[in-house]
Design a protein around this motif. Structure first.
Motif, short mmCIF file in Angstrom:
data_model
loop_
_atom_site.label_atom_id
_atom_site.label_comp_id
_atom_site.label_asym_id
_atom_site.label_seq_id
_atom_site.Cartn_x
_atom_site.Cartn_y
_atom_site.Cartn_z
N ASP A 185 0.85 -1.19 0.00
CA ASP A 185 0.00 0.00 0.00
C ASP A 185 0.88 1.24 0.00
O ASP A 185 2.09 1.16 0.25
N ILE A 186 0.29 2.40 -0.29
CA ILE A 186 1.07 3.65 -0.33
C ILE A 186 0.48 4.69 0.62
O ILE A 186 0.62 5.89 0.39
N HIS A 222 -6.64 2.33 -3.26
CA HIS A 222 -6.86 3.13 -2.06
C HIS A 222 -8.20 3.86 -2.12
O HIS A 222 -8.82 4.13 -1.08
N ARG A 223 -8.68 4.15 -3.33
CA ARG A 223 -10.01 4.74 -3.43
C ARG A 223 -11.06 3.74 -2.97
O ARG A 223 -12.02 4.10 -2.28
N VAL A 224 -10.89 2.46 -3.34
CA VAL A 224 -11.81 1.43 -2.85
C VAL A 224 -11.80 1.40 -1.32
O VAL A 224 -12.85 1.36 -0.68
N ALA A 225 -10.59 1.40 -0.75
CA ALA A 225 -10.49 1.37 0.72
C ALA A 225 -11.17 2.58 1.34
O ALA A 225 -11.85 2.46 2.37
N TYR A 226 -10.99 3.76 0.72
CA TYR A 226 -11.63 4.96 1.26
C TYR A 226 -13.15 4.87 1.15
O TYR A 226 -13.87 5.20 2.10
N LEU A 227 -13.65 4.43 0.00
CA LEU A 227 -15.10 4.33 -0.19
C LEU A 227 -15.72 3.33 0.79
O LEU A 227 -16.83 3.55 1.29
#
Length: 697
Positions: A185-186, A222-227
């Motif tokens: 991850d970043i 990371h967008r998936v994780a945020y959503l």
């Protein structure tokens, strides 16, 4: 897992590093307590039945898994010192707060936060704050780790106008940190322009155009994780899916979301989505191009609707001593009305018996009877009604229909007339028709046609959010297949037009998004490169005028002198120089393996057998793409066709001309070469005996 501090490094309250280490130790202990609390929960008395118990037990198991403390993954990577309490009035004298930013939320026994999830609104300034816009942050602290131990920190005083803005050395080290194993991850290195995309809302779709090393794949994940953090309940109900180009790529990225505590996201390739039949055949480029064309959707629609036959006989329903007659012309009106609504074939077929039954009930009411809904359902199930429906609107089996289209020239011509030319029709017709669906040697493009037909018959289930990576390589029909999976949801589309390596590679994102059904998606472009050194990306960018005219080159932020070497091997054996080339490649691999991190040996697919033999003869162990590197085995042998999306600290590229020649045309070959040239994070060695492509000078 507990990580006690080194006894030789006592906790000195006046030492900031010691205090931060103490907070890390306390946070790990708190996380362990959270996990132990979850493990100790007894759900036997709160479940009404075994179904509820099984669901709750599974959810609890996932919760326990998400609370795992990964030994070599920092629990927090940053700290924010606010000038004022977030959300409070910035009154004079208001006391600020201090937050540690990490991969997941951790709280102590009293419920007070010790680590804040990177996705929380209060964490946003860690990625966005700057001297120009400090976002009420007095100090931003970044932490450096060796293994799981906190070894360094770096401060930025954002509210101090006298302090010059500097590039973070710890941030640079984290970006350049050697990689062994799958993609990481970043969360510690997300840049402001990336964070803006990551935190964009669920309701809108986003398309990210990004050159090599711009982090587009990481941004999408990371967008998936945020959503999931911001809309967990909704997405838990509707589902999320990540679509990659091949299984090697999916294996490479599969640990990113679990490392962020997200275990429910499914992963698949487009071929997985449309696996209605076993794929055992292949198409030549010309046939695949026609089968992947969006016009095939209209051919299939016409072929499906052709099964509807105008009624010629009335329907007579007998109930008791009464006979109720619906004439053929009235049946035809019902059929035409359903056709005009253009609903799915199966849904219309299910509606027709109810329409006929309603017509019968109207006659019953006109004769003085008072039938209810139960009577209508009984009439809809009447033998005469079912026979009429079967004759007028017969069931359609998608695979059988596609089989007939590809086998029967007359049937194809009847539905492709005015849509496909005669040459195009001949191109997709099978030379030897298959006897049955099971006997047919279906191609990947055929499976997409069957999926389209299946959706024409019955609606495809739609998910809440879909991430589509390496999207530039999809055909219009493949875009439609993906779009069906998010008709009621949103999408994150990731790709690079310069890396399109299929004959049907998309020419523009507007065209691709139209096929996907997301024409209103916002297109964002990432041009800052963080992974590929400036010297390497500049060398690869010499190909851009030929492979993607008008596309901006990536501007790498990483200058790394000596990161590129181009070595010509003399023709030592008097023929094609293969022996000398093999030896030079192995020597370059050995040189790269003396560095820390992963090494990828990338070569044209046709060169893989020779290099396999050379590596085996030399006793050098190696992996295949997608297999996880280890400290003992860090070399991966990569066919150029599978290199897309993968990254290695060091890359040895064998014979660029062979990579180009391995494709059906020069443009596709140069695009494949562009992909291969841009897989290196720290260094690239190009080895060749044939002449280099002219574009590389």
């Amino acid at each position: 897992m507990d990580h006690p501090l080194d006894p030789s490094d006592p906790l000195d309250p006046s030492d900031p590093l010691a205090r931060e280490r103490a907070h890390l130790a306390a946070s790990r202990a708190a996380l362990r307590a959270m996990r132990e609390d979850a493990e100790a929960l007894d759900i036997r008395d709160v479940t009404a039945n075994w179904v509820n118990a099984a669901v709750l037990e599974r959810q609890l198991g996932e919760r326990i898994k998400s609370l795992a403390d990964l030994a070599h993954t920092p629990l927090f990577f940053g700290r924010l010192d606010y000038l004022h309490a977030p959300g409070a009035e910035q009154a004079e004298g208001a006391e600020g707060e201090q937050f540690y930013i990490g991969r997941r939320h951790v709280h102590d026994a009293d419920g007070d936060p010790m680590v804040i999830d990177w996705r929380a609104p209060v964490s946003q300034p860690f990625y966005r704050a700057s001297k120009k816009d400090p976002m009420d942050i007095a100090l931003r602290r970044r932490f450096g780790y060796t293994g799981g131990g906190l070894t360094a920190y770096e401060d930025e005083h954002l509210s101090d106008a006298t302090e010059a803005e500097q590039t973070s050395k710890l941030l640079q080290q984290e970006i350049e940190r050697p990689r062994v194993g799958p993609m990481r991850d970043i969360v510690a290195t997300i840049q402001p322009e990336q964070d803006e995309i990551v935190r964009s809302g669920l309701s809108g779709s986003v398309c990210v155009q990004g050159g090599p090393g711009t982090g587009k794949t990481a941004v999408g994940l990371h967008r998936v994780a945020y959503l999931l953090y911001a809309h967990r309940e909704r997405l838990a109900r509707t589902g999320t899916l990540v679509i990659g180009p091949n299984s090697s790529f999916l294996h490479y990225i599969e640990q990113v979301l679990p490392a962020l505590g997200e275990l429910e996201v499914k992963q698949a390739t487009v071929d997985d989505l449309v696996a209605h039949v076993e794929v055992r055949g292949t198409d030549d480029a010309a046939a695949a191009l026609v089968k992947g064309d969006a016009r095939m959707a209209e051919v299939l629609r016409k072929a499906v609707r052709s099964h509807v036959t105008p009624p010629t006989e009335p329907v007579v329903v007998v109930r008791g001593s009464r006979r109720w007659r619906i004439p053929a012309y009235e049946l035809e009106e019902l059929v035409q009305e359903l056709l005009a609504r253009d609903i799915r074939y199966g849904a219309a077929r299910d509606a027709l018996p109810q329409r006929i039954a309603h017509a019968v009930l109207v006659r019953m009411e006109e004769s003085g009877e008072a039938p209810d809904d139960r009577v209508q359902d009984a009439v809809a199930r009447n033998t005469a009604v079912k026979a009429a429906v079967k004759a007028v609107w017969p069931p359609v089996e998608p695979a059988k229909l596609v089989l007939r289209l590809l086998s029967d020239a007359a049937f194809l011509a009847a539905h492709a007339d005015g849509i496909l030319s005669e040459d195009e029709q001949r191109t997709i017709l099978w030379a030897k028709p298959a006897r049955s669906v099971k006997a047919a040697k279906w191609s990947a493009a055929d499976a997409v046609l069957i999926d389209e037909t299946t959706d024409l018959v019955s609606r495809t289930h739609s998910l809440g959010h879909v991430v589509l990576d390496e999207a530039q390589d999809l055909s219009p029909m493949q875009y439609r297949a993906v779009g069906r999976r998010c008709t009621t949801g949103s999408a994150t589309v990731l790709g690079d037009l310069a890396q399109g390596t299929t004959p049907w590679a998309t020419r523009s994102w507007a065209e691709a998004l139209g096929h996907l059904g997301k024409g209103s998606a916002v297109v964002e472009e990432l041009t800052a490169g963080f992974r590929v050194p400036r010297e390497v990306i500049a060398y690869a960018s010499r190909l851009l005028p030929d492979i993607a005219p008008g596309l901006a080159a990536v501007d790498s932020v990483r200058e790394s002198p000596g990161s590129l070497a181009v070595r010509e091997v003399p023709d030592t054996n008097g023929t094609d120089g293969a022996d000398g080339l093999d030896a030079a490649c192995l020597e370059a691999c050995a040189e790269s393996l003396r560095q820390e991190g992963s090494v990828g040996l990338i070569a044209a697919d046709a060169r893989i057998p020779a290099l396999t033999a050379a590596l085996t003869a030399a006793g050098i162990t190696y992996l295949s793409p997608g297999e996880e590197t280890t400290p003992d085995t860090r070399l991966t042998l990569v066919p150029a066709s599978l290199a897309k999306g993968l990254e290695y600290d060091y890359v040895v590229l064998d014979e660029p001309a062979a990579v180009v020649d391995g494709e059906p045309d020069e443009r596709t070959g140069l695009r494949r070469l562009y992909v291969a040239l841009t897989r290196a994070v720290s260094g690239l060695i190009v080895v060749h005996s044939a002449g280099l492509p002219a574009q590389l000078g």
